[in-house]
Design a protein around this motif. Structure first.
Motif, PDB file in Angstrom:
ATOM      1  N   ASN A  22       0.848  -1.198   0.000  1.00 61.50           N
ATOM      2  CA  ASN A  22       0.000   0.000   0.000  1.00 61.50           C
ATOM      3  C   ASN A  22       0.883   1.248   0.000  1.00 61.50           C
ATOM      4  O   ASN A  22       1.824   1.343   0.787  1.00 61.50           O
ATOM      5  CB  ASN A  22      -0.873  -0.043   1.257  1.00 61.50           C
ATOM      6  CG  ASN A  22      -1.976   0.963   1.212  1.00 61.50           C
ATOM      7  OD1 ASN A  22      -1.755   2.072   0.736  1.00 61.50           O
ATOM      8  ND2 ASN A  22      -3.135   0.604   1.679  1.00 61.50           N
ATOM      9  N   ALA A  91       0.664  10.315  -4.472  1.00 60.65           N
ATOM     10  CA  ALA A  91      -0.209   9.170  -4.198  1.00 60.65           C
ATOM     11  C   ALA A  91      -1.645   9.493  -4.571  1.00 60.65           C
ATOM     12  O   ALA A  91      -2.357   8.643  -5.130  1.00 60.65           O
ATOM     13  CB  ALA A  91      -0.099   8.774  -2.732  1.00 60.65           C
ATOM     14  N   VAL A  92      -2.082  10.726  -4.281  1.00 61.22           N
ATOM     15  CA  VAL A  92      -3.450  11.116  -4.621  1.00 61.22           C
ATOM     16  C   VAL A  92      -3.652  11.087  -6.123  1.00 61.22           C
ATOM     17  O   VAL A  92      -4.662  10.572  -6.626  1.00 61.22           O
ATOM     18  CB  VAL A  92      -3.746  12.515  -4.047  1.00 61.22           C
ATOM     19  CG1 VAL A  92      -5.005  13.082  -4.670  1.00 61.22           C
ATOM     20  CG2 VAL A  92      -3.911  12.443  -2.563  1.00 61.22           C
ATOM     21  N   TYR A  95      -3.889   7.548  -7.257  1.00 54.77           N
ATOM     22  CA  TYR A  95      -5.188   6.977  -6.894  1.00 54.77           C
ATOM     23  C   TYR A  95      -6.267   7.446  -7.852  1.00 54.77           C
ATOM     24  O   TYR A  95      -7.140   6.671  -8.239  1.00 54.77           O
ATOM     25  CB  TYR A  95      -5.535   7.366  -5.465  1.00 54.77           C
ATOM     26  CG  TYR A  95      -6.785   6.696  -4.970  1.00 54.77           C
ATOM     27  CD1 TYR A  95      -6.723   5.429  -4.410  1.00 54.77           C
ATOM     28  CD2 TYR A  95      -8.017   7.304  -5.083  1.00 54.77           C
ATOM     29  CE1 TYR A  95      -7.860   4.797  -3.975  1.00 54.77           C
ATOM     30  CE2 TYR A  95      -9.161   6.682  -4.646  1.00 54.77           C
ATOM     31  CZ  TYR A  95      -9.071   5.431  -4.096  1.00 54.77           C
ATOM     32  OH  TYR A  95     -10.198   4.795  -3.667  1.00 54.77           O
ATOM     33  N   GLU A  96      -6.213   8.719  -8.237  1.00 55.81           N
ATOM     34  CA  GLU A  96      -7.227   9.205  -9.171  1.00 55.81           C
ATOM     35  C   GLU A  96      -7.136   8.490 -10.508  1.00 55.81           C
ATOM     36  O   GLU A  96      -8.152   8.229 -11.146  1.00 55.81           O
ATOM     37  CB  GLU A  96      -7.041  10.706  -9.405  1.00 55.81           C
ATOM     38  CG  GLU A  96      -7.663  11.555  -8.333  1.00 55.81           C
ATOM     39  CD  GLU A  96      -7.360  13.009  -8.584  1.00 55.81           C
ATOM     40  OE1 GLU A  96      -6.916  13.333  -9.685  1.00 55.81           O
ATOM     41  OE2 GLU A  96      -7.566  13.804  -7.647  1.00 55.81           O
ATOM     42  N   TYR A  98      -5.642   5.362 -11.202  1.00 61.64           N
ATOM     43  CA  TYR A  98      -5.775   3.912 -11.215  1.00 61.64           C
ATOM     44  C   TYR A  98      -6.838   3.390 -10.249  1.00 61.64           C
ATOM     45  O   TYR A  98      -7.184   2.224 -10.293  1.00 61.64           O
ATOM     46  CB  TYR A  98      -4.441   3.264 -10.856  1.00 61.64           C
ATOM     47  CG  TYR A  98      -3.363   3.505 -11.873  1.00 61.64           C
ATOM     48  CD1 TYR A  98      -3.244   2.686 -12.982  1.00 61.64           C
ATOM     49  CD2 TYR A  98      -2.475   4.555 -11.742  1.00 61.64           C
ATOM     50  CE1 TYR A  98      -2.280   2.916 -13.921  1.00 61.64           C
ATOM     51  CE2 TYR A  98      -1.502   4.790 -12.678  1.00 61.64           C
ATOM     52  CZ  TYR A  98      -1.413   3.962 -13.770  1.00 61.64           C
ATOM     53  OH  TYR A  98      -0.455   4.193 -14.700  1.00 61.64           O
ATOM     54  N   GLY A  99      -7.282   4.219  -9.323  1.00 65.44           N
ATOM     55  CA  GLY A  99      -8.315   3.769  -8.408  1.00 65.44           C
ATOM     56  C   GLY A  99      -7.826   2.825  -7.328  1.00 65.44           C
ATOM     57  O   GLY A  99      -8.616   2.116  -6.716  1.00 65.44           O
ATOM     58  N   THR A 100      -6.531   2.783  -7.076  1.00 67.74           N
ATOM     59  CA  THR A 100      -6.024   1.910  -6.022  1.00 67.74           C
ATOM     60  C   THR A 100      -4.721   2.484  -5.467  1.00 67.74           C
ATOM     61  O   THR A 100      -4.044   3.260  -6.132  1.00 67.74           O
ATOM     62  CB  THR A 100      -5.773   0.498  -6.560  1.00 67.74           C
ATOM     63  OG1 THR A 100      -5.241  -0.280  -5.515  1.00 67.74           O
ATOM     64  CG2 THR A 100      -4.818   0.505  -7.715  1.00 67.74           C
ATOM     65  N   PHE A 101      -4.406   2.072  -4.231  1.00 70.18           N
ATOM     66  CA  PHE A 101      -3.114   2.431  -3.647  1.00 70.18           C
ATOM     67  C   PHE A 101      -2.115   1.288  -3.744  1.00 70.18           C
ATOM     68  O   PHE A 101      -0.994   1.403  -3.294  1.00 70.18           O
ATOM     69  CB  PHE A 101      -3.275   2.800  -2.165  1.00 70.18           C
ATOM     70  CG  PHE A 101      -3.782   4.188  -1.941  1.00 70.18           C
ATOM     71  CD1 PHE A 101      -3.186   5.259  -2.552  1.00 70.18           C
ATOM     72  CD2 PHE A 101      -4.845   4.414  -1.097  1.00 70.18           C
ATOM     73  CE1 PHE A 101      -3.639   6.538  -2.338  1.00 70.18           C
ATOM     74  CE2 PHE A 101      -5.309   5.696  -0.877  1.00 70.18           C
ATOM     75  CZ  PHE A 101      -4.703   6.753  -1.504  1.00 70.18           C
TER      76      PHE A 101
ATOM     77  N   LYS B  72     -11.457   7.011   0.884  1.00 71.31           N
ATOM     78  CA  LYS B  72     -10.783   6.129  -0.074  1.00 71.31           C
ATOM     79  C   LYS B  72     -10.798   4.743   0.560  1.00 71.31           C
ATOM     80  O   LYS B  72     -11.719   4.422   1.293  1.00 71.31           O
ATOM     81  CB  LYS B  72      -9.347   6.628  -0.304  1.00 71.31           C
ATOM     82  CG  LYS B  72      -9.320   8.046  -0.863  1.00 71.31           C
ATOM     83  CD  LYS B  72      -8.781   8.106  -2.251  1.00 71.31           C
ATOM     84  CE  LYS B  72      -9.093   9.437  -2.890  1.00 71.31           C
ATOM     85  NZ  LYS B  72      -8.380  10.546  -2.281  1.00 71.31           N
ATOM     86  N   GLU B  73      -9.788   3.961   0.299  1.00 73.30           N
ATOM     87  CA  GLU B  73      -9.778   2.615   0.869  1.00 73.30           C
ATOM     88  C   GLU B  73      -9.689   2.707   2.384  1.00 73.30           C
ATOM     89  O   GLU B  73      -8.686   3.133   2.930  1.00 73.30           O
ATOM     90  CB  GLU B  73      -8.570   1.848   0.346  1.00 73.30           C
ATOM     91  CG  GLU B  73      -8.684   1.519  -1.123  1.00 73.30           C
ATOM     92  CD  GLU B  73      -7.370   1.017  -1.682  1.00 73.30           C
ATOM     93  OE1 GLU B  73      -6.580   0.466  -0.911  1.00 73.30           O
ATOM     94  OE2 GLU B  73      -7.165   1.188  -2.874  1.00 73.30           O
TER      95      GLU B  73
END
Lengths: 111, 180
Positions: A22, A91-92, A95-96, A98-101, B72-73
């Protein structure tokens, strides 16, 4: 002993950076490593039974702790905050996009 | 010097919890707790300026990290445990400790610093700068160029964060407006 405890904190941060998937955990690992290094520098300057490095005009004080590492770390802490903000911004953005961390899922480039 | 050891052990426990918790919110909060323990340790180590700065910075970084993980997650997804990176991480950390241990033994004993450079500052700092706080005398007078350089680094990092996060100029045609 005291130095070694400090380096254990550094090792925990290193483990987080290497082993975690993560991105937020990796950022937290870097923050923990920063804490450990800042602490180590201040530990180097500590003197047994010393006083804080603030003098008084009237009297001469001899047993104060080393002010030099404290002065160097003072700016390093603030720079640590700025670099953390930079990492968080990256990181933000990721995330925008790829939609994942999770770093294993963002390998493929999507231009 | 047992109280600083106790605080360091609490920081170790806190960072292990922060690294290993699955719930991201509690993870971030525990990192904040570790930072506050560090502020406490700075007070014990007779560094009041650092304690104040650490307190402020800790609260700010907690706010930044909360801003990221909120909505978010909420927790790390429960994937099958991947043992290879875990093994590599533990090996690297143990190797780092192994290499650093003899170096730390070579250093002067904890509580007896050498203070070759600092002696000069302590003797002449008050006369040369007129500042009673020696830490500010060092950062703003004796090592002002250092501080200037670090201010440049700070400025660059803030500029980078702002450029990465800015909205305008990143829109493509057909791409909907996303909330940062």
């Amino acid at each position: 002993m005291t130095y070694f405890l400090c380096m254990i904190i550094f090792a925990i941060g290193l483990y987080a950076v290497v082993a975690k998937r993560n991105m937020i955990k990796i950022i937290i690992g870097i923050m923990v490593m920063e804490y450990a290094l800042n602490m180590l520098f201040v530990l180097f300057g500590y003197r047994q039974g010393g006083r804080s490095p603030i003098l008084e005009k009237a009297q001469t004080i001899t047993n104060i702790v080393d002010p030099l590492p404290q002065a160097l770390i003072l700016t390093a802490i603030v720079i640590g905050l700025a670099t953390t903000a930079l990492m968080v911004a990256l990181a933000v953005r990721i995330y925008e996009k790829y939609g994942t961390f999770d770093i294993t899922k963002i390998r493929k480039l999507r231009g | 010097m047992t109280d600083i050891n106790v605080i360091l052990m609490l920081m170790i426990v806190g960072s292990i919890i922060a690294v290993e918790t699955r719930d991201m919110l509690s993870c971030v909060v525990v990192v904040g707790v570790v930072g506050l323990f560090q502020s406490l340790a700075f007070l014990v180590l007779k560094a009041p300026d650092l304690a104040i700065v650490q307190l402020v910075v800790e609260i700010l970084s907690l706010v930044i990290l909360l801003r990221v993980i909120i909505r978010k997650e909420a927790s790390e997804p429960q994937h099958h445990p991947d043992y290879f990176p875990m093994l590599v991480g533990i090996t690297l950390s143990l190797l780092a400790l192994l290499f650093v241990h003899p170096i730390l033994r070579e250093l002067p004993q904890f509580g007896q610093p050498v203070m070759r450079v600092a002696k000069e500052y302590i003797e002449n700092g008050m006369k040369a700068t007129g500042a009673t706080n020696l830490v500010s005398a060092v950062i703003l007078d004796f090592r002002a160029y250092d501080t200037l350089g670090e201010a440049v680094v700070l400025f660059t990092a803030v500029c980078g964060a702002l450029i990465v996060l800015r909205k305008t100029g990143r829109k493509k045609k057909g791409e909907p407006e996303t909330e940062a």
